[in-house]
Scaffold this active site. Structure first.
Site, PDB file in Angstrom:
ATOM      1  N   GLU A  98      49.055  95.367  -3.773  1.00 41.26           N
ATOM      2  CA  GLU A  98      48.962  94.347  -4.836  1.00 41.26           C
ATOM      3  C   GLU A  98      49.762  94.770  -6.066  1.00 41.26           C
ATOM      4  O   GLU A  98      50.397  93.952  -6.718  1.00 41.26           O
ATOM      5  CB  GLU A  98      47.497  94.121  -5.244  1.00 41.26           C
ATOM      6  CG  GLU A  98      46.646  93.455  -4.196  1.00 41.26           C
ATOM      7  CD  GLU A  98      47.107  92.056  -3.870  1.00 41.26           C
ATOM      8  OE1 GLU A  98      48.115  91.947  -3.153  1.00 41.26           O
ATOM      9  OE2 GLU A  98      46.468  91.084  -4.298  1.00 41.26           O
ATOM     10  N   THR A 157      52.007  85.250  -9.223  1.00 46.95           N
ATOM     11  CA  THR A 157      50.854  85.914  -9.869  1.00 46.95           C
ATOM     12  C   THR A 157      51.309  86.751 -11.063  1.00 46.95           C
ATOM     13  O   THR A 157      50.664  86.781 -12.104  1.00 46.95           O
ATOM     14  CB  THR A 157      50.121  86.799  -8.839  1.00 46.95           C
ATOM     15  OG1 THR A 157      49.610  85.948  -7.831  1.00 46.95           O
ATOM     16  CG2 THR A 157      48.973  87.568  -9.470  1.00 46.95           C
TER      17      THR A 157
HETATM   18  N1  HSE Z   1      42.526  88.079 -10.328  1.00 51.54           N
HETATM   19  C1  HSE Z   1      43.906  87.819  -9.991  1.00 51.54           C
HETATM   20  C2  HSE Z   1      44.496  86.935 -11.091  1.00 51.54           C
HETATM   21  C3  HSE Z   1      43.983  87.128  -8.672  1.00 51.54           C
HETATM   22  O1  HSE Z   1      43.846  85.961 -11.439  1.00 51.54           O
HETATM   23  O2  HSE Z   1      45.586  87.224 -11.564  1.00 51.54           O
HETATM   24  C4  HSE Z   1      45.372  86.773  -8.220  1.00 51.54           C
HETATM   25  O3  HSE Z   1      45.291  86.033  -7.000  1.00 51.54           O
END
Ligand code: HSE
Length: 311
Positions: free
Chosen positions: A132, A185
């Site tokens: 990630e 993201t």
């Molecule tokens: N918690 C992360 C965000 C999840 O909201 O950036 C990304 O899928």
């Protein structure tokens, strides 16, 4: 010893509205598939990627699947092992459905199985978080933990890692719609303010506690009224076409709650019945279509299984 393996790992809905970076759940579909084969030469390579329109790197050090497998092999002292990986993307990239997590978790589950399970499945989490970090600049666990553990998961703490599997009502269905606009993201994280007001924090932690209580108490109405986000949603909703109209439509159809899936642009609603979930998706898709935006939808119960060997 097995020479090759095919693994499926599920998509996930992270944040679950009020639990930014600390809550997530896995779904039955979509998900990704990885085929991993042992080879005679040392090291990890990616032989093929399908379903990504050429968007993902084939370079083993840059692809989240191979890079996390490399970290794993280093950790267990088996850098002599050679594997090649076929990655079949069966879900949209940049959708907010944990696309990179599904691939990474499938790869880590595959290598661990191929080598006769040197680690327990839950011990694979730190390597998945490395994936990630490579994908979006931060090793958040709210996609990879539910993809790996299955079910509904709370990240109680990052340092040290403390992951809690939460119970959930059986009759809780996720209606998910991916509007086909791209929201990386990495970008969606950068737009969030790093400071929050105490009055907002009070609302937010009340809701997180309410949601977790609702899950334990099997109280779907409490779950629904706790799924409110005063910190992240107001900022990120601008990335999603007509977000508040979509919310209104979902609630009119009988949704228990509605919000952004992960960092978006996918949205999701909880419903008590799969038919209600289908109706919600239909209404949302119709509205997006009226805005000339294509979409893909899914209805799923919560997936308690996580990754699985499929060949
Ligand atoms: N918690 C992360 C965000 C999840 O909201 O950036 C990304 O899928």
């Amino acid at each position: 010893m097995k020479e090759s393996i095919k693994v499926f790992a599920p998509a996930t809905v992270a944040n679950v509205v009020c639990g930014f970076d600390v809550l997530g759940f896995a779904v039955n579909e979509p998900g990704d598939e990885v085929i991993m084969r042992r080879t005679d030469k040392d090291g990890v390579s990616i032989s093929k990627i399908t379903g990504d329109d050429g968007r993902l790197p084939l370079d083993a050090g840059k692809n989240t699947v191979s890079a996390s497998v490399q970290h794993f092999l280093k950790y267990i002292g088996r850098e002599d092992v050679g594997v090649e990986i076929d990655l079949h993307k069966k879900m949209p990239i940049g959708s907010g459905l944990g696309s990179s997590s599904a691939s990474t978790v499938a790869g880590l589950f595959a290598i661990n199985e191929l080598l006769g399970k040197p680690l327990g499945v839950k011990e694979l989490l730190p390597f998945a978080m490395k994936g990630e970090e490579l994908a979006c600049g931060y090793g958040h666990a709210d996609n990879v933990a539910p993809a790996l553990y299955g079910g509904f998961v709370l990240i109680r703490s990052y340092e040290p890692l403390d992951i809690i599997r939460l119970p959930h009502p059986k009759d809780l269905y996720a209606a998910i719609v991916f509007p086909q606009v791209d929201v990386p993201t990495r970008d969606a994280r950068q737009m969030i303010r790093s400071k929050v007001l105490l009055k907002d924090a009070v609302v937010q932690w009340g809701n997180v506690a309410g949601l977790v209580s609702g899950l334990f108490m099997n109280d779907i109405d409490l779950i629904g009224r706790s799924m409110k986000d005063v910190i992240v949603e107001p900022v990120r909703s601008i990335l999603i076409p007509d977000f508040y109209k979509l919310k209104e439509l979902a609630l009119e159809c009988g949704a228990v709650s509605f919000g952004i899936s992960g960092s978006g642009p996918s949205v999701f609603a909880f419903a008590k019945d799969p038919q209600v979930a289908e109706n919600i998706n239909e209404k949302i898709k119709q509205h997006l279509s009226s805005l000339n935006i294509g979409s893909i939808s899914y209805v799923s119960a919560i997936n308690d299984e996580g990754p699985k060997t499929i060949g």
